[in-house]
Design an enzyme around this catalytic site. Structure first.
Site, PDB file in Angstrom:
ATOM      1  N   ASP A  10       0.878  -1.157   0.000  1.00 11.29           N
ATOM      2  CA  ASP A  10       0.000   0.000   0.000  1.00 11.29           C
ATOM      3  C   ASP A  10       0.927   1.222   0.000  1.00 11.29           C
ATOM      4  O   ASP A  10       2.097   1.116   0.391  1.00 11.29           O
ATOM      5  CB  ASP A  10      -0.861  -0.037   1.268  1.00 11.29           C
ATOM      6  CG  ASP A  10      -1.648   1.233   1.447  1.00 11.29           C
ATOM      7  OD1 ASP A  10      -2.267   1.688   0.474  1.00 11.29           O
ATOM      8  OD2 ASP A  10      -1.634   1.794   2.566  1.00 11.29           O
ATOM      9  N   ASP A  12      -0.126   5.010   0.813  1.00 12.14           N
ATOM     10  CA  ASP A  12      -0.401   5.995   1.872  1.00 12.14           C
ATOM     11  C   ASP A  12      -0.317   5.345   3.249  1.00 12.14           C
ATOM     12  O   ASP A  12      -1.115   4.463   3.572  1.00 12.14           O
ATOM     13  CB  ASP A  12      -1.818   6.573   1.702  1.00 12.14           C
ATOM     14  CG  ASP A  12      -1.977   7.367   0.423  1.00 12.14           C
ATOM     15  OD1 ASP A  12      -1.050   8.110   0.069  1.00 12.14           O
ATOM     16  OD2 ASP A  12      -3.037   7.253  -0.228  1.00 12.14           O
TER      17      ASP A  12
HETATM   18  C1  BG6 Z   1      -6.018   5.615   0.208  1.00 11.86           C
HETATM   19  C2  BG6 Z   1      -6.082   6.323   1.534  1.00 11.86           C
HETATM   20  O1  BG6 Z   1      -4.709   5.218  -0.046  1.00 11.86           O
HETATM   21  O2  BG6 Z   1      -6.467   6.465  -0.834  1.00 11.86           O
HETATM   22  C3  BG6 Z   1      -7.475   6.869   1.769  1.00 11.86           C
HETATM   23  O3  BG6 Z   1      -5.752   5.421   2.566  1.00 11.86           O
HETATM   24  C4  BG6 Z   1      -7.881   7.765   0.606  1.00 11.86           C
HETATM   25  O4  BG6 Z   1      -7.487   7.585   2.984  1.00 11.86           O
HETATM   26  C5  BG6 Z   1      -7.796   6.965  -0.693  1.00 11.86           C
HETATM   27  O5  BG6 Z   1      -9.209   8.237   0.778  1.00 11.86           O
HETATM   28  C6  BG6 Z   1      -8.155   7.796  -1.915  1.00 11.86           C
HETATM   29  O6  BG6 Z   1      -7.179   8.788  -2.104  1.00 11.86           O
HETATM   30  P1  BG6 Z   1      -7.233   9.960  -3.156  1.00 11.86           P
HETATM   31  O7  BG6 Z   1      -5.811  10.458  -3.168  1.00 11.86           O
HETATM   32  O8  BG6 Z   1      -7.646   9.373  -4.475  1.00 11.86           O
HETATM   33  O9  BG6 Z   1      -8.200  10.965  -2.649  1.00 11.86           O
HETATM   34 MG    MG Z   2      -2.755   3.148   3.556  1.00 15.03          MG
END
Ligand code: BG6
Ligand code: MG
Length: 220
Positions: A10, A12
């Site tokens: 993953d 984030d």
């Molecule tokens: C995930 C995060 O990686 O991505 C979530 O853990 C987030 O918190 C999701 O909502 C979507 O991210 P983005 O950047 O497309 O808004």
């Molecule tokens: Mg994550």
């Protein structure tokens, strides 16, 4: 003999600390809407798509009168705040232990991939100098269902021509651990065992991590 075909990360909260930026932006939005978000509530936003996260935030604030257009507008606003932070990122923002561990995997010829729900994954990978580092990247622009659906990890395994049961996933989100389990993969939780109790193993971070951790996951 090596029984693991591929390792999927993953992004984030595992490779970089962007989970904090997501939280700050959702909190700011919640404050504008007149309520607060706790760290416990934030755990439910991790791993799920932007629009699903917004639905959870609105439910927490008991806001149920917004039109689809208004929802899209505030999701974009949250994303603009979030992007202000990620655009400032540099390779120094890679979390401790990550580049060492990825180096060890590459040296030992493991295939590595990113499996993220984020549509900003490409921007982040570019900012931290990892645009062409992974053998495959599956992100929020390439999936129809976000975690806990296994789609993102199954797609990554397919791209790497790996058997899902021989893949290991590193995840900081409860929804991500469930996605890995739903894909039939082994899961390593990065963070708190209280949150990631469905993972095969939980570690606090990737510092001083060695490939021998996989020994605990291989069925003999
Ligand atoms: C995930 C995060 O990686 O991505 C979530 O853990 C987030 O918190 C999701 O909502 C979507 O991210 P983005 O950047 O497309 O808004
Ligand atoms: Mg994550």
């Amino acid at each position: 003999m090596k029984k693991i075909d591929a390792v999927i990360f993953d992004l984030d909260g595992v490779i970089v600390d962007t989970a904090v930026f997501h939280y700050q932006a959702w909190k700011r939005l919640a404050h504008e809407l007149g309520f607060d978000l706790t760290p416990e509530q934030n755990e439910h936003l991790k791993g799920v798509s932007r629009i699903e996260s917004l639905e959870i935030v609105l439910e927490i604030g008991r806001i149920n009168h917004l039109t689809q257009k208004k929802k899209e507008e505030i999701a974009t606003k949250k994303n603009d705040w979030y992007r202000e932070n990620i655009l400032k990122m540099t390779p120094d923002d890679i979390l401790p232990g990550v580049s060492d561990f990825l180096g060890k995997l590459k040296k030992a010829n493991y295939k590595i991939a990113i499996g993220s729900s984020s549509k900003n994954a490409g921007t982040i990978l570019e900012r931290i100098g990892y645009s062409s580092y992974f053998d495959a990247v599956v992100d929020g622009t390439k999936i129809n269902y976000s975690k806990p659906d296994p789609e993102v990890f199954i797609k990554a395994a397919n791209l790497l021509k790996a058997n899902p049961k021989n893949c290991i996933v590193f995840e900081d989100a409860a929804a991500g651990i469930e996605a890995a389990n739903n894909a039939g993969m082994k899961s390593i939780g990065v963070g708190s065992p209280d949150v990631l109790y469905k993972a095969n193993i939980v570690i606090p971070d990737l510092r001083n991590l060695d490939i021998s951790i996989f020994d605990n996951l291989i069925e003999h």
